[in-house]
Structure formats: structure tokens, C-alpha cells
Design an enzyme around this catalytic site. Structure first.
Site, PDB file in Angstrom:
ATOM      1  N   HIS A  55      86.326  41.030  24.923  1.00 47.74           N
ATOM      2  CA  HIS A  55      85.883  40.867  23.540  1.00 47.74           C
ATOM      3  C   HIS A  55      86.019  42.174  22.770  1.00 47.74           C
ATOM      4  CE1 HIS A  55      83.895  37.540  25.661  1.00 47.74           C
ATOM      5  NE2 HIS A  55      83.911  36.905  24.490  1.00 47.74           N
ATOM      6  N   ASP A  60      88.742  38.379  22.181  1.00 49.98           N
ATOM      7  CA  ASP A  60      88.172  37.516  21.145  1.00 49.98           C
ATOM      8  C   ASP A  60      87.419  38.377  20.137  1.00 49.98           C
ATOM      9  OD1 ASP A  60      89.114  35.517  22.743  1.00 49.98           O
ATOM     10  OD2 ASP A  60      87.167  34.586  23.136  1.00 49.98           O
TER      11      ASP A  60
END
Length: 268
Positions: A209, A63
Site C-alpha cells: 500500500h 493500492d
């Protein structure tokens, strides 16, 4: 003495029976109320946490919602490890302000999914605003990548049945994760490695992430890749993982939710 012994054992048996009954009750509640739990519903749209398969395939997902210091090192690790299949969920404001990094991700052949527009909980928004957030991101990502995204990971992983229905109506499959690296907490490189490697399983979707808040991901990633390969895992995109599940004709469900309900009811 004997009566005292029987009383003690009677209490233990009673506790066990109560816990067992609570667990059975929890299973019954999940079954009866399944139409109200989106990830268990036969009719309602489902969020995908993992795909049931016996093949050792796994999807690494990243992400990105802000920052420009962590994405490039992660892409460099993937290149060095010759890992050509991963899925990046990009927020549209970040993508618009970092087109060169978006291009680098696309040119590397990685799959692009939407991470929405504003990074806020969609369950707090009206239906109209949810549609606006998703369609705004869709337009921006399509313009930047030249390809329409079909997968969405909602900001903060926050959704309910209403959000799922809207996302599905807009042509999206909502993607969650089964293994959370917790890399955004920066717990230490080794802890990130141990958490991912110990929890990985066939058909798993791993949450990582590439935003600036996650400062240790690029350090943990090479070891994670090596260790999973040592265990015989093949890395695939989320879309390829979904195809694997479809081929087997199995439903995609959040088994962790059921297990947690049982453990909570039994006081485990």
C-alpha cells in the site's frame, strides 16, 4: 495393557481416516461445485491471484486510496533501486485530489490500474451501482493518465461472481494477490520484509500500500527489493505477468482456496 495400547492406536487411526475422508470430501465439493466458485470456474470470469510460471518473475502492486505522505517516499525508493516496473491501483477520488502524484507515477513509467471509486464493498451494491462505480473511476483515471485502465483491484479485495461478471463485461481483468504484506497493519518493518520475502514465488502478485495508513512500507521496500533480487527475481508489471501466463497456456487459479478448504476439512 496390550488392549489399552490397541485402543489408543485405534483412536489415532480413526482420527486420521476421518481427517483424510474429510479432505477428499472437500476436494470433491470444490470439483463438483466449481461452477459456483468464480476463481475455479471454467466459464465464469476469474480473479487473478498469481500466474503459474517457472520463471522468477514477480509483480509488486501498490493500492492507494487516501493520503499524500506515503506515495512520494515509495516512488523515491523505486527510483533509487532502479525498479522501473510496478503496478499502482488508484482510487479515482484520490487521483482527482492528487493529480501531481498521479502524474509522477505515470511519468515514472509505472502501470496504472483502477481501485474503483468509493472505497466500499461492491458485493453490497446493486448491479447498476457497481457499473457506476467502475465506470466513474474509469473515466476519471483515463482523463488523468491519458490511458484507459484495463486492470481493477476492487476495494477491500471484495468480490463475488456477480461483481466479477460486471467488471469483466466492462473490459476489466480483476487482480487480487497471492502474497499479502499486511503492511497496512504496521506490524514492524522487519515483519513486513520477512512476510513478503518468505512467501514470494515465481508468478507472484504482492500486495503493498502507498496510502497514509501504511507507515512502514517505504522502510521495508528497499530490503524487500534487494532480497528478492538476490534470489534471482525480475520485477514486472501485472500485465506483463499475465502475458507470461498466456504464453504458457495455463489457467490462472487461486490455489490457496483449494489448500485452505482441504486444511479446514481435515482440521489442520
Amino acid at each position: 495393557m496390550n488392549s489399552f495400547f490397541y485402543v489408543l492406536n485405534g483412536k489415532k487411526i480413526k482420527r486420521f481416516l476421518i481427517g483424510f475422508a474429510a479432505a477428499v470430501f472437500a476436494i470433491g465439493i470444490v470439483y463438483v461445485e466449481r461452477s459456483n466458485i468464480s476463481v475455479f470456474s471454467e466459464e465464469a470470469p476469474a480473479a487473478v491471484y498469481s500466474v503459474p510460471t517457472e520463471k522468477k518473475v514477480i509483480a509488486l502492486t501498490f493500492d492507494i486510496s487516501w493520503g499524500d505522505k506515503r506515495t512520494a517516499p515509495i516512488l523515491e525508493v523505486l527510483k533509487e533501486k532502479k525498479l522501473q516496473k510496478a503496478t499502482f491501483f488508484l482510487s479515482s477520488p484520490w487521483s482527482k485530489t492528487h493529480p501531481e502524484l498521479v502524474k509522477q507515477i505515470v511519468d515514472s513509467g509505472y502501470e496504472i490500474g483502477s481501485h474503483g471509486h468509493k472505497h466500499e464493498n461492491y458485493t453490497s451494491l446493486s448491479d447498476e451501482e457497481i457499473r457506476r462505480q467502475i465506470t466513474t473511476a474509469h473515466t476519471m483515471l483515463t482523463d488523468l493518465t491519458g490511458k484507459e485502465p484495463k486492470l481493477i483491484r476492487l476495494p477491500n479485495g471484495d468480490f463475488d461472481k456477480r461483481v466479477l461478471q460486471i467488471a469483466t463485461g466492462l473490459g476489466y481483468t480483476t487482480i487480487q494477490w497471492d502474497t499479502d504484506s499486511l503492511d497496512w497493519k504496521n506490524p514492524g518493518t522487519q515483519k513486513i520484509i520477512d512476510r513478503v520475502v518468505s512467501r514470494a514465488h515465481p508468478g507472484d502478485i504482492v500486495l503493498l500500500h502507498a496510502s497514509d495508513s501504511s507507515q512502514q512500507t517505504h522502510e521495508a521496500l528497499p530490503v524487500i527489493i534487494d532480497k528478492l533480487r538476490e534470489q534471482g527475481y525480475e520485477f514486472v508489471t501485472v500485465s506483463e505477468l499475465l502475458q507470461q501466463g498466456t504464453q504458457q497456456g495455463k489457467e490462472v487459479r487461486d490455489q490457496a482456496m483449494l489448500q485452505q478448504a482441504i486444511e479446514d476439512a481435515a482440521g489442520m
